[in-house]
Design a protein around this motif. Structure first.
Motif, PDB file in Angstrom:
ATOM      1  N   ILE A 143      -1.621   7.577  -0.107  1.00 25.20           N
ATOM      2  CA  ILE A 143      -2.615   6.631   0.726  1.00 25.20           C
ATOM      3  C   ILE A 143      -1.740   5.607   1.316  1.00 25.20           C
ATOM      4  O   ILE A 143      -0.839   4.850   0.780  1.00 25.20           O
ATOM      5  CB  ILE A 143      -3.909   5.985  -0.366  1.00 25.20           C
ATOM      6  N   HIS A 144      -2.007   5.474   2.767  1.00 34.38           N
ATOM      7  CA  HIS A 144      -1.473   4.233   3.247  1.00 34.38           C
ATOM      8  C   HIS A 144      -2.282   3.180   3.626  1.00 34.38           C
ATOM      9  O   HIS A 144      -1.891   2.228   4.372  1.00 34.38           O
ATOM     10  CB  HIS A 144      -0.721   4.895   4.449  1.00 34.38           C
ATOM     11  N   GLY A 145      -3.798   3.378   3.746  1.00 34.86           N
ATOM     12  CA  GLY A 145      -4.524   2.543   3.945  1.00 34.86           C
ATOM     13  C   GLY A 145      -5.828   2.872   4.008  1.00 34.86           C
ATOM     14  O   GLY A 145      -6.304   4.080   3.625  1.00 34.86           O
ATOM     15  N   LYS A 152       2.154  -1.205  -0.023  1.00 34.25           N
ATOM     16  CA  LYS A 152       3.078  -0.222  -0.608  1.00 34.25           C
ATOM     17  C   LYS A 152       2.124   1.093  -0.865  1.00 34.25           C
ATOM     18  O   LYS A 152       1.036   1.064  -1.517  1.00 34.25           O
ATOM     19  CB  LYS A 152       3.393  -0.614  -1.989  1.00 34.25           C
ATOM     20  N   PRO A 153       2.581   2.332  -0.165  1.00 33.42           N
ATOM     21  CA  PRO A 153       1.879   3.624  -0.580  1.00 33.42           C
ATOM     22  C   PRO A 153       1.597   3.856  -1.761  1.00 33.42           C
ATOM     23  O   PRO A 153       2.315   3.791  -2.701  1.00 33.42           O
ATOM     24  CB  PRO A 153       2.798   4.523   0.278  1.00 33.42           C
ATOM     25  N   LEU A 154       0.231   4.404  -2.011  1.00 32.27           N
ATOM     26  CA  LEU A 154      -0.101   4.839  -3.291  1.00 32.27           C
ATOM     27  C   LEU A 154      -0.156   6.376  -3.647  1.00 32.27           C
ATOM     28  O   LEU A 154      -0.768   6.788  -2.747  1.00 32.27           O
ATOM     29  CB  LEU A 154      -1.503   4.127  -3.582  1.00 32.27           C
ATOM     30  N   SER A 177      -3.015  -1.063  -5.283  1.00 34.22           N
ATOM     31  CA  SER A 177      -2.358  -1.967  -4.289  1.00 34.22           C
ATOM     32  C   SER A 177      -2.603  -3.552  -4.552  1.00 34.22           C
ATOM     33  O   SER A 177      -3.214  -3.930  -5.578  1.00 34.22           O
ATOM     34  CB  SER A 177      -3.215  -1.820  -2.954  1.00 34.22           C
ATOM     35  N   GLU A 178      -1.934  -4.309  -4.039  1.00 36.70           N
ATOM     36  CA  GLU A 178      -2.200  -5.853  -4.293  1.00 36.70           C
ATOM     37  C   GLU A 178      -3.518  -6.295  -3.383  1.00 36.70           C
ATOM     38  O   GLU A 178      -3.935  -5.434  -2.763  1.00 36.70           O
ATOM     39  CB  GLU A 178      -0.958  -6.636  -3.738  1.00 36.70           C
ATOM     40  N   LEU A 179      -3.934  -7.378  -3.597  1.00 38.83           N
ATOM     41  CA  LEU A 179      -5.148  -7.842  -2.958  1.00 38.83           C
ATOM     42  C   LEU A 179      -4.720  -8.084  -1.522  1.00 38.83           C
ATOM     43  O   LEU A 179      -4.104  -9.367  -1.339  1.00 38.83           O
ATOM     44  CB  LEU A 179      -6.032  -8.984  -3.585  1.00 38.83           C
ATOM     45  N   HIS A 180      -5.139  -7.499  -0.484  1.00 38.27           N
ATOM     46  CA  HIS A 180      -4.816  -8.028   0.583  1.00 38.27           C
ATOM     47  C   HIS A 180      -5.912  -8.832   1.434  1.00 38.27           C
ATOM     48  O   HIS A 180      -7.175  -8.677   1.155  1.00 38.27           O
ATOM     49  CB  HIS A 180      -4.604  -6.540   1.779  1.00 38.27           C
ATOM     50  N   SER A 181      -5.530  -9.655   2.402  1.00 41.53           N
ATOM     51  CA  SER A 181      -6.514 -10.780   2.904  1.00 41.53           C
ATOM     52  C   SER A 181      -5.827 -10.775   4.402  1.00 41.53           C
ATOM     53  O   SER A 181      -4.883 -11.107   4.616  1.00 41.53           O
ATOM     54  CB  SER A 181      -6.379 -11.954   2.154  1.00 41.53           C
ATOM     55  N   SER A 182      -6.962 -10.766   5.139  1.00 43.44           N
ATOM     56  CA  SER A 182      -6.885 -11.391   6.734  1.00 43.44           C
ATOM     57  C   SER A 182      -6.959 -12.667   7.108  1.00 43.44           C
ATOM     58  O   SER A 182      -7.245 -12.802   8.203  1.00 43.44           O
ATOM     59  CB  SER A 182      -7.561 -10.244   7.581  1.00 43.44           C
ATOM     60  N   ARG A 183      -7.018 -13.252   6.066  1.00 47.88           N
ATOM     61  CA  ARG A 183      -7.500 -14.820   6.353  1.00 47.88           C
ATOM     62  C   ARG A 183      -6.413 -15.405   7.377  1.00 47.88           C
ATOM     63  O   ARG A 183      -7.226 -16.405   8.192  1.00 47.88           O
ATOM     64  CB  ARG A 183      -7.495 -15.662   4.840  1.00 47.88           C
ATOM     65  N   ASP A 184      -5.351 -15.319   7.284  1.00 53.52           N
ATOM     66  CA  ASP A 184      -4.472 -15.895   8.301  1.00 53.52           C
ATOM     67  C   ASP A 184      -4.527 -15.313   9.757  1.00 53.52           C
ATOM     68  O   ASP A 184      -4.073 -15.984  10.588  1.00 53.52           O
ATOM     69  CB  ASP A 184      -2.774 -15.711   7.831  1.00 53.52           C
ATOM     70  N   VAL A 185      -5.208 -14.377   9.679  1.00 51.74           N
ATOM     71  CA  VAL A 185      -5.451 -13.545  11.483  1.00 51.74           C
ATOM     72  C   VAL A 185      -6.952 -13.615  11.456  1.00 51.74           C
ATOM     73  O   VAL A 185      -7.369 -12.721  12.035  1.00 51.74           O
ATOM     74  CB  VAL A 185      -4.732 -12.344  11.394  1.00 51.74           C
ATOM     75  N   ALA A 186      -7.881 -14.415  10.962  1.00 46.45           N
ATOM     76  CA  ALA A 186      -9.170 -14.291  11.014  1.00 46.45           C
ATOM     77  C   ALA A 186      -9.725 -14.257  12.177  1.00 46.45           C
ATOM     78  O   ALA A 186      -9.151 -14.911  13.111  1.00 46.45           O
ATOM     79  CB  ALA A 186      -9.811 -15.380   9.803  1.00 46.45           C
ATOM     80  N   CYS A 187     -11.208 -13.979  12.256  1.00 45.02           N
ATOM     81  CA  CYS A 187     -11.723 -13.723  13.604  1.00 45.02           C
ATOM     82  C   CYS A 187     -12.572 -15.481  13.556  1.00 45.02           C
ATOM     83  O   CYS A 187     -13.142 -15.610  12.687  1.00 45.02           O
ATOM     84  CB  CYS A 187     -12.822 -12.912  13.800  1.00 45.02           C
ATOM     85  N   LEU A 188     -12.225 -16.010  14.321  1.00 44.54           N
ATOM     86  CA  LEU A 188     -12.620 -17.494  14.910  1.00 44.54           C
ATOM     87  C   LEU A 188     -13.891 -17.402  15.313  1.00 44.54           C
ATOM     88  O   LEU A 188     -14.390 -16.982  16.170  1.00 44.54           O
ATOM     89  CB  LEU A 188     -11.769 -18.352  15.559  1.00 44.54           C
TER      90      LEU A 188
END
Length: 808
Positions: free
Chosen positions: A696-698, A750-752, A796-807
């Motif tokens: 898995i890549h995503g 990291k691929p699983l 996987s680790e916990l991914h977060s898009s907070r730094d590129v969030a939709c404003l």
């Protein structure tokens, strides 16, 4: 009668509507590179390229002699077993290449020649001496091929897959070769699976009988693990960190495997598909042909943006025919023949005479058959235009329609999709027709001085319609068309915050809409509502009967459709007011996506958010790793949003504080915000089942939307909802050929790796702090260790898009 030029153009146009096959020629017994005349002879057959061995039989004999002399020397010395096993015992070193070791030299055809590494080396060998000599040979060959100007080198893959040590040893050698030839593409040649007969011919430095042959496998009746070759490839490319110069060439078997394995290879960076003569069968006319399943596989693989090239192996012309080829050959140096780069008139005449004596080669039947398959392909569909094909597997950052003002070209791309707007028009027309049929009340206020309508007289209500986020106005046009088609009169408002698009709307209103549209330049969340026609002096605000928006993103809610509609839905009339769309759902599926993972790995050093960004991608070269099983479909719903929804808390807060921006911080919400957007927070936990092993890549994200659900008919039957969908298994049924939205891709760093019969669990959150919206995602892999026991084998680790969030 058609002129020759127009006829040629017509053929080019016909061919451009289908994928083009680039077909090469390979001879596994060839030990010397072709001369220029011989290479031209192959091109005369129609082939686009040919392979050439980097070294010849002289070099092979020299390496075998070095191996033998070393072993003889060790055997002749009086060494104890401990001395023989000493890892510091010096091994043999292969001297550099000489001109006797190769017939490959820089020349006019060098950039279109594919170099082939020696098939007799054994990088997989458990014998340290053989593995070391093989590694030296490979490094010498790729370095020399790179010097000559060869663009790609094919390296035969391991002849077995069972030994982890051997595969790792092979992968490390390939990684080293990539560094030795820093500008050359390395292509690992592997069978689609270990079908007997697909291995390289001839013995290796390890000697005969080391690896199973077609005969021994068949006699032993051994079961073939069809995923073992892919496993080997996955190990090699993982060790090479998904190097963008590493590709794979797949040998097509006579018996094709299950669809899951075919799709697995489809997602890999394919450079060549190899067709051996043995996989063809004779048709009724005695010519070579391939089965229907083979044809379907080829047609599918050739739909890739970077389609693999076909490599015909051992189908001719044979060595004897090529040996008979004569004729003038361009000198390889200025000192050859006449002393300059050009032949003399006598030499040219001699060459021409010799060429005339040699008949032009007849058509190769295998090549002709593949060209026939090229002509018989289905033409490119609406969703496979050259423009859309250029977007295959290309990463795009999600739009920020609230924070940014879109350009006209972006709007134009959206407007190029008639399917979406046709569905919207059907939904709007159905809503108007229902309103008319059911005599629902209208929000339109009678104009001053209008004649009273006698009681009991049926009237067609004049509806108040608002298009929020009008862009350049395509939905406005569709609302007007729906009004005319249904005979329902309307008062129409169009809102747009983009001041540049507003200028375009003004022009459309004058030239196309006859100044019948009320244009308002505002953020829809700050709009005070429609002023009733004829009541402008008193500024009488009325309600909206039908609210139309196209705020959906690739994941449905990722462009803040819920937040935007929350801000304007207070103007929708109750209880009959309609929002189009009425609802939308987000859907997920885990995927293998090596091509895009490799690209993200290359970006990561300079972009720390590369693996934290939900990317908009035209997903194409992917493998959907999960299977459809009862209770666990391949595509699963993450969450849903429904409009309109009554929000007493928000409405009360707005009434008390007015339409000023909400301040964040200090609230009781999870993210320490005021909590006004907490109702748009979502969470899901999904379970997928994967039968074969894989990686898995995503996560692939899609959406579906019910634009409008028509009211029940007079006999009580419920009409089908008017929908749009991007789900691969539903789009043809609900909105065929719709191209407005590409899916969204949530990558993992990291691929699983998935063992057979794995369960994939996906956790995802939609988070907000009242000023922006972001996603968080986690993927876990489990296997059953017993009837009642599961073991987590990867996460996987916990991914977060907070730094590129939709404003917001």
């Amino acid at each position: 009668m058609m002129s020759r030029q127009s006829s040629h153009d017509g053929y080019d146009s016909y061919q451009a509507s289908r994928p083009t096959f680039y077909i090469g020629q390979h001879d596994s017994s060839r030990t010397d590179a072709l001369t220029d005349s011989q290479y031209s002879h192959i091109l005369d057959y129609g082939f686009s390229f040919g392979t050439a061995p980097i070294t010849n039989s002289h070099f092979h004999e020299r390496v075998v002699a070095l191996q033998k002399s070393y072993l003889d020397d060790v055997a002749a010395r009086d060494l104890t077993p401990a001395e023989r096993a000493n890892p510091s015992l010096p091994g043999p070193t292969i001297p550099t290449l000489s001109d006797e070791d190769t017939s490959l030299f820089p020349g006019p055809h060098i950039t279109s020649i594919v170099a082939y590494s020696s098939p007799w080396i054994d990088l997989y060998s458990a014998d340290p001496l053989v593995a070391n000599l093989s590694r030296q040979v490979l490094n010498l060959e790729v370095a020399y091929a790179s010097f000559c100007g060869v663009r790609s080198v094919i390296v035969p893959g391991p002849r077995a897959d069972a030994g982890e040590k051997g595969v790792a040893q092979y992968g490390r050698a390939i990684d080293e070769a990539l560094r030795v030839a820093g500008r050359t593409i390395i292509v690992v040649h592997l069978p689609m699976y270990r079908e007997p007969g697909l291995e390289e011919k001839g013995d290796t430095l390890s000697g005969p009988g080391v690896y199973p042959t077609a005969t021994s496998t068949a006699v032993a009746g051994e079961e073939i693990d069809i995923y073992s070759a892919w496993d080997t490839w996955h190990t090699v490319r993982s060790m090479c960190k998904y190097d963008p110069r590493l590709f794979v060439a797949v040998r097509i078997p006579k018996r094709l495997p299950e669809t899951e394995l075919q799709t697995r290879w489809f997602a890999e960076p394919l450079h060549y598909l190899t067709f051996d003569a043995s996989i063809f069968q004779q048709n009724r006319a005695g010519f070579p042909s391939l089965s229907k399943n083979h044809q379907l596989l080829i047609n599918k693989y050739m739909r890739l943006k970077n389609a693999p090239w076909a490599l015909l192996s051992d189908v001719g012309p044979d060595a004897a025919e090529l040996a008979s080829v004569t004729g003038f050959q361009l000198p390889s140096s200025p000192t050859a023949t006449s002393g300059n780069n050009f032949p003399s008139l006598a030499e040219a005449h001699s060459s021409s005479s010799g060429a005339n004596k040699r008949s032009r080669p007849t058509t190769n039947p295998y090549y002709s058959y593949l060209k026939y398959l090229e002509r018989e392909q289905e033409p490119y569909s609406t969703t496979e235009t050259s423009t859309l094909a250029s977007f295959q597997d290309w990463l795009q950052s999600p739009l920020q329609p609230l924070a940014d003002n879109l350009e006209s070209a972006t709007y134009e791309v959206f407007e190029g999709d008639p399917v979406k707007y046709d569905q919207y028009e059907k939904a709007i027309a159905a809503a108007m027709a229902d309103w008319k049929r059911l005599y629902r009340p209208s929000s339109a206020i009678p104009r001053p001085g209008a004649a009273a309508v006698p009681a009991g007289t049926p009237t067609i209500p004049e509806l108040v319609v608002t298009v929020a986020g009008a862009g350049r106005g395509p939905l406005v046009t569709r609302v007007i068309r729906a009004s005319k088609a249904t005979g329902v009169p309307i008062q129409l408002w169009a809102l747009e915050k983009n001041q540049n698009a507003y200028v375009y709307l003004c022009r459309m209103n004058k030239q196309v809409w006859g100044n019948k549209v009320h244009l308002i330049k505002t953020d829809m969340r700050e709009w005070a509502g429609p002023v009733a026609e004829g009541h402008e002096e008193t500024n009488t605000i009325t309600k909206v009967d039908i609210l139309v928006t196209e705020l959906l993103g690739s994941f449905g809610d990722n462009e803040l459709s819920p937040e935007c509609i929350d801000g304007i839905q207070r103007h929708i009339a109750r209880p009959h007011g309609i929002s189009i769309p009425q609802s939308y759902t987000a859907h997920l599926s885990p995927i293998s996506y090596p091509k895009v993972y490799a690209e993200l790995s290359g970006r990561a050093p300079s972009d720390e958010n590369a693996f934290e960004t939900p990317w908009v991608v035209h997903l194409f070269a992917i493998d959907l790793v999960s299977q459809k099983v009862p209770g666990h479909p391949r595509f699963q719903q993450a969450w849903e949003f429904v409009h309109p929804v009554r929000l007493p808390f928000v409405e009360d807060w707005t009434a008390k504080h007015g339409l000023k921006k909400v301040q964040t911080g200090g609230g009781g919400a999870m993210t320490l915000a005021t909590g006004l957007n907490e109702h748009n927070v979502r969470h899901c936990h999904l379970k997928f089942v994967c039968r074969p092993r894989g990686v898995i890549h995503g996560l692939a994200g899609y959406f579906e939307s019910v634009l409008y659900q028509p009211a029940p008919t007079a006999n009580g039957s419920a009409p089908e909802p008017i929908e749009i969908s991007t789900r691969p298994d539903q789009i043809d049924r609900k909105s065929k050929d719709m191209i407005s939205w590409f899916p969204i891709f949530f990558p993992i760093k990291k691929p699983l790796y998935l063992p057979p019969d794995s369960e994939i669990e996906v956790s995802m959150w939609r988070q907000t702090d009242d000023s922006k919206v972001w996603y968080e995602w986690l993927v876990e892999v489990f296997v059953w260790a017993g009837p009642n026991s599961r073991v987590k084998v990867a996460a996987s680790e916990l991914h977060s898009s907070r730094d590129v969030a939709c404003l917001m």
